[in-house]
Design an enzyme around this catalytic site. Structure first.
Site, PDB file in Angstrom:
ATOM      1  N   HIS A  69      20.218  19.165  34.246  1.00  0.00           N
ATOM      2  CA  HIS A  69      20.280  20.416  34.579  1.00  0.00           C
ATOM      3  C   HIS A  69      21.412  20.338  36.076  1.00  0.00           C
ATOM      4  O   HIS A  69      21.248  19.204  36.521  1.00  0.00           O
ATOM      5  CB  HIS A  69      19.068  21.161  34.972  1.00  0.00           C
ATOM      6  CG  HIS A  69      19.513  22.420  35.651  1.00  0.00           C
ATOM      7  ND1 HIS A  69      20.291  23.310  35.258  1.00  0.00           N
ATOM      8  CD2 HIS A  69      18.938  23.006  36.879  1.00  0.00           C
ATOM      9  CE1 HIS A  69      20.485  24.287  35.952  1.00  0.00           C
ATOM     10  NE2 HIS A  69      19.665  24.392  36.856  1.00  0.00           N
ATOM     11  N   ASN A  71      25.602  26.261  39.197  1.00  0.00           N
ATOM     12  CA  ASN A  71      24.296  26.243  38.533  1.00  0.00           C
ATOM     13  C   ASN A  71      24.238  27.310  37.549  1.00  0.00           C
ATOM     14  O   ASN A  71      24.313  28.563  38.262  1.00  0.00           O
ATOM     15  CB  ASN A  71      23.217  26.157  39.612  1.00  0.00           C
ATOM     16  CG  ASN A  71      21.686  26.088  38.848  1.00  0.00           C
ATOM     17  OD1 ASN A  71      21.649  26.520  37.680  1.00  0.00           O
ATOM     18  ND2 ASN A  71      20.646  26.107  39.562  1.00  0.00           N
ATOM     19  N   CYS A 121      15.693  27.755  34.905  1.00  0.00           N
ATOM     20  CA  CYS A 121      16.756  26.605  34.487  1.00  0.00           C
ATOM     21  C   CYS A 121      16.355  25.818  33.589  1.00  0.00           C
ATOM     22  O   CYS A 121      17.082  24.960  32.879  1.00  0.00           O
ATOM     23  CB  CYS A 121      16.971  25.868  35.860  1.00  0.00           C
ATOM     24  SG  CYS A 121      17.866  27.063  37.187  1.00  0.00           S
TER      25      CYS A 121
HETATM   26  N1  COA Z   1      27.642  26.490  54.026  1.00  0.00           N
HETATM   27  C1  COA Z   1      27.443  25.868  55.086  1.00  0.00           C
HETATM   28  N2  COA Z   1      26.296  25.791  55.743  1.00  0.00           N
HETATM   29  C2  COA Z   1      25.177  26.035  55.181  1.00  0.00           C
HETATM   30  C3  COA Z   1      25.410  26.703  53.948  1.00  0.00           C
HETATM   31  C4  COA Z   1      26.369  26.944  53.110  1.00  0.00           C
HETATM   32  N3  COA Z   1      26.793  27.435  51.921  1.00  0.00           N
HETATM   33  N4  COA Z   1      23.967  26.819  53.436  1.00  0.00           N
HETATM   34  C5  COA Z   1      23.122  26.455  54.382  1.00  0.00           C
HETATM   35  N5  COA Z   1      23.727  25.958  55.345  1.00  0.00           N
HETATM   36  C6  COA Z   1      23.303  25.365  56.713  1.00  0.00           C
HETATM   37  C7  COA Z   1      22.005  25.914  57.145  1.00  0.00           C
HETATM   38  O1  COA Z   1      22.090  27.202  57.725  1.00  0.00           O
HETATM   39  C8  COA Z   1      21.721  24.707  57.905  1.00  0.00           C
HETATM   40  O2  COA Z   1      22.303  24.781  59.173  1.00  0.00           O
HETATM   41  P1  COA Z   1      21.396  24.477  60.584  1.00  0.00           P
HETATM   42  O3  COA Z   1      21.252  22.892  60.357  1.00  0.00           O
HETATM   43  O4  COA Z   1      22.283  25.020  61.563  1.00  0.00           O
HETATM   44  O5  COA Z   1      20.151  25.252  60.578  1.00  0.00           O
HETATM   45  C9  COA Z   1      22.272  23.311  57.217  1.00  0.00           C
HETATM   46  O6  COA Z   1      23.372  23.943  56.532  1.00  0.00           O
HETATM   47  C10 COA Z   1      21.271  22.609  56.448  1.00  0.00           C
HETATM   48  O7  COA Z   1      20.591  23.641  55.854  1.00  0.00           O
HETATM   49  P2  COA Z   1      19.623  22.796  54.611  1.00  0.00           P
HETATM   50  O8  COA Z   1      19.101  24.066  53.710  1.00  0.00           O
HETATM   51  O9  COA Z   1      18.740  21.966  55.274  1.00  0.00           O
HETATM   52  O10 COA Z   1      20.499  22.082  53.639  1.00  0.00           O
HETATM   53  P3  COA Z   1      20.244  21.250  52.509  1.00  0.00           P
HETATM   54  O11 COA Z   1      20.958  19.920  52.543  1.00  0.00           O
HETATM   55  O12 COA Z   1      18.873  21.274  52.121  1.00  0.00           O
HETATM   56  O13 COA Z   1      21.194  21.798  51.287  1.00  0.00           O
HETATM   57  C11 COA Z   1      20.906  22.976  49.371  1.00  0.00           C
HETATM   58  C12 COA Z   1      20.626  23.125  50.747  1.00  0.00           C
HETATM   59  C13 COA Z   1      20.085  24.475  48.789  1.00  0.00           C
HETATM   60  C14 COA Z   1      22.160  22.843  48.686  1.00  0.00           C
HETATM   61  C15 COA Z   1      19.557  22.098  48.836  1.00  0.00           C
HETATM   62  O14 COA Z   1      18.506  22.366  49.627  1.00  0.00           O
HETATM   63  C16 COA Z   1      19.547  22.354  47.271  1.00  0.00           C
HETATM   64  O15 COA Z   1      20.273  22.034  46.693  1.00  0.00           O
HETATM   65  N6  COA Z   1      18.277  22.342  46.883  1.00  0.00           N
HETATM   66  C17 COA Z   1      17.996  22.562  45.523  1.00  0.00           C
HETATM   67  C18 COA Z   1      18.699  23.657  44.961  1.00  0.00           C
HETATM   68  C19 COA Z   1      18.317  23.810  43.650  1.00  0.00           C
HETATM   69  O16 COA Z   1      18.295  22.884  42.804  1.00  0.00           O
HETATM   70  N7  COA Z   1      18.275  25.199  43.095  1.00  0.00           N
HETATM   71  C20 COA Z   1      18.261  25.398  41.774  1.00  0.00           C
HETATM   72  C21 COA Z   1      16.703  25.197  41.155  1.00  0.00           C
HETATM   73  S1  COA Z   1      17.303  25.213  39.692  1.00  0.00           S
END
Ligand code: COA
Length: 318
Positions: A245, A275, A110
């Site tokens: 980004h 993204n 990224c």
């Molecule tokens: N739809 C619905 N629920 C979802 C889901 C989706 N697409 N993806 C995950 N969940 C659920 C999980 O299973 C979890 O459920 P649970 O509480 O029953 O176990 C809950 O949502 C929370 O999951 P979590 O992983 O803690 O969510 P989060 O708030 O951390 O959000 C991301 C997840 C991936 C959106 C977030 O962590 C993120 O943006 N991280 C950085 C990603 C990034 O920058 N990536 C690129 C790098 S360049």
């Protein structure tokens, strides 16, 4: 020696995939994706390869600059989703646009656009290249496990390019940080099918520990922005535009608050594209350029983070 951007271009596939469309594939919904990530829709390739998208973006940037392929001295392509390991995507773009110059790829996920610009600056400062075509092209859809709701809702496909021209005027300052490791973000390459290997098989798709990635992202973006402004001796009030980004709207909001740079200076288009890895920042730059918001002399701050783990920030003048 510095550079000015004399042309930009971008290309995204026609196929729009909404959050509702994804909710038919995996257990997700528009509310979760909108609130937690800030994405409403993304473009997903049906026929376009990474090279097709990179070539279309390159032609658009060349046209915007009023140049032909033969006017370019160097092509640097940033991609993690090239169609072939060899030839490089940059070599094939050189072929497609009819250029006759040095061409190679950089791999920085990224943060790819920033790493490519920094690399180009080496050539520009040594007088080895006057005009450089930077291309970021990503077909992220082929790297994803489309049954994994934690990752398949986040990414999109697309490409963008910029033509840099060497100039004595202007401004350029950058910072980069690499914290090498594969425990947070990983995209395996093919292991092949050698009958002699004794390797355990692993998923071929993108692996991401979302929360650890989130922490790395917010720490690196705030640190890198502060460091690059200090190194450049520029007050945040003098930055005209921040192009972060586009990984998660919550990361952008956090960085905005933490850095204290005015909200209206931050460009956000994650709602429309998701993204697009290294292509996110140059797609945004192309939109800003074509909509006329960039004025000569504007100081622009770019900040990116991602797989590697690798991050960076740079400032330059429009
Ligand atoms: N739809 C619905 N629920 C979802 C889901 C989706 N697409 N993806 C995950 N969940 C659920 C999980 O299973 C979890 O459920 P649970 O509480 O029953 O176990 C809950 O949502 C929370 O999951 P979590 O992983 O803690 O969510 P989060 O708030 O951390 O959000 C991301 C997840 C991936 C959106 C977030 O962590 C993120 O943006 N991280 C950085 C990603 C990034 O920058 N990536 C690129 C790098 S360049």
């Amino acid at each position: 020696m510095n550079f000015k951007v004399i042309g930009t271009g971008s290309y995204v596939p026609d196929n729009v995939v909404t959050n509702d469309d994804l909710s038919k594939l995996v257990d997700t919904n528009d509310e979760w994706i909108s609130k937690r990530v800030g994405i409403k829709e993304r473009r997903i390739s049906q026929t376009d390869t990474t090279l097709d998208m990179g070539t279309k973006a390159s032609f658009a940037a060349l046209e915007n600059a009023g140049l032909k392929g033969t006017d370019i001295d160097l092509i640097v392509t940033a991609t993690i989703s090239g169609d072939t390991a060899c030839p490089s995507t940059a070599c094939m773009i050189q072929n497609r646009i009819g250029a006759d110059c040095m061409a190679f790829d950089v791999s920085a996920a990224c943060a790819g656009f920033l790493f490519a610009v920094e690399t180009a600056m080496g050539y520009i400062c040594r007088g080895k290249a006057k005009r450089v075509l930077i291309v970021c092209a990503e077909r992220m859809s082929k790297l994803l496990d489309w049954t994994d709701r934690g990752t398949c809702v986040i990414f999109g496909d697309g490409a963008a390019a910029a033509v840099l021209e060497a100039t004595e005027e202007g401004l350029y300052e950058s910072v980069f940080n690499v914290k090498g490791g594969d425990d947070v973000l990983k995209i395996p390459a093919t292991n092949g099918s050698s009958p002699f290997y004794q390797l355990e098989s692993e998923s071929p798709y993108l692996f991401m520990n979302g929360q650890e990635t989130f922490k790395f992202a917010v720490n690196s973006i705030t640190h890198d922005i502060a460091a690059v402004l200090e190194n450049a001796g520029i007050a945040k009030e003098n930055i005209a535009h921040v192009v972060p980004h586009q990984a998660n709207k919550r990361i952008i909001d956090f960085a905005q608050k933490k850095t204290g740079i005015d909200l209206d200076k931050w460009y956000v288009n994650i709602d429309r594209y998701g993204n697009v890895s290294g292509a996110s920042i140059p797609i945004a730059l192309d939109e800003m350029n074509r909509s006329g918001v960039l004025k000569k002399g504007d100081k622009i701050l770019l900040a990116a983070f991602g797989g590697g783990l690798a991050s960076g920030a740079l400032v330059f003048e429009w």
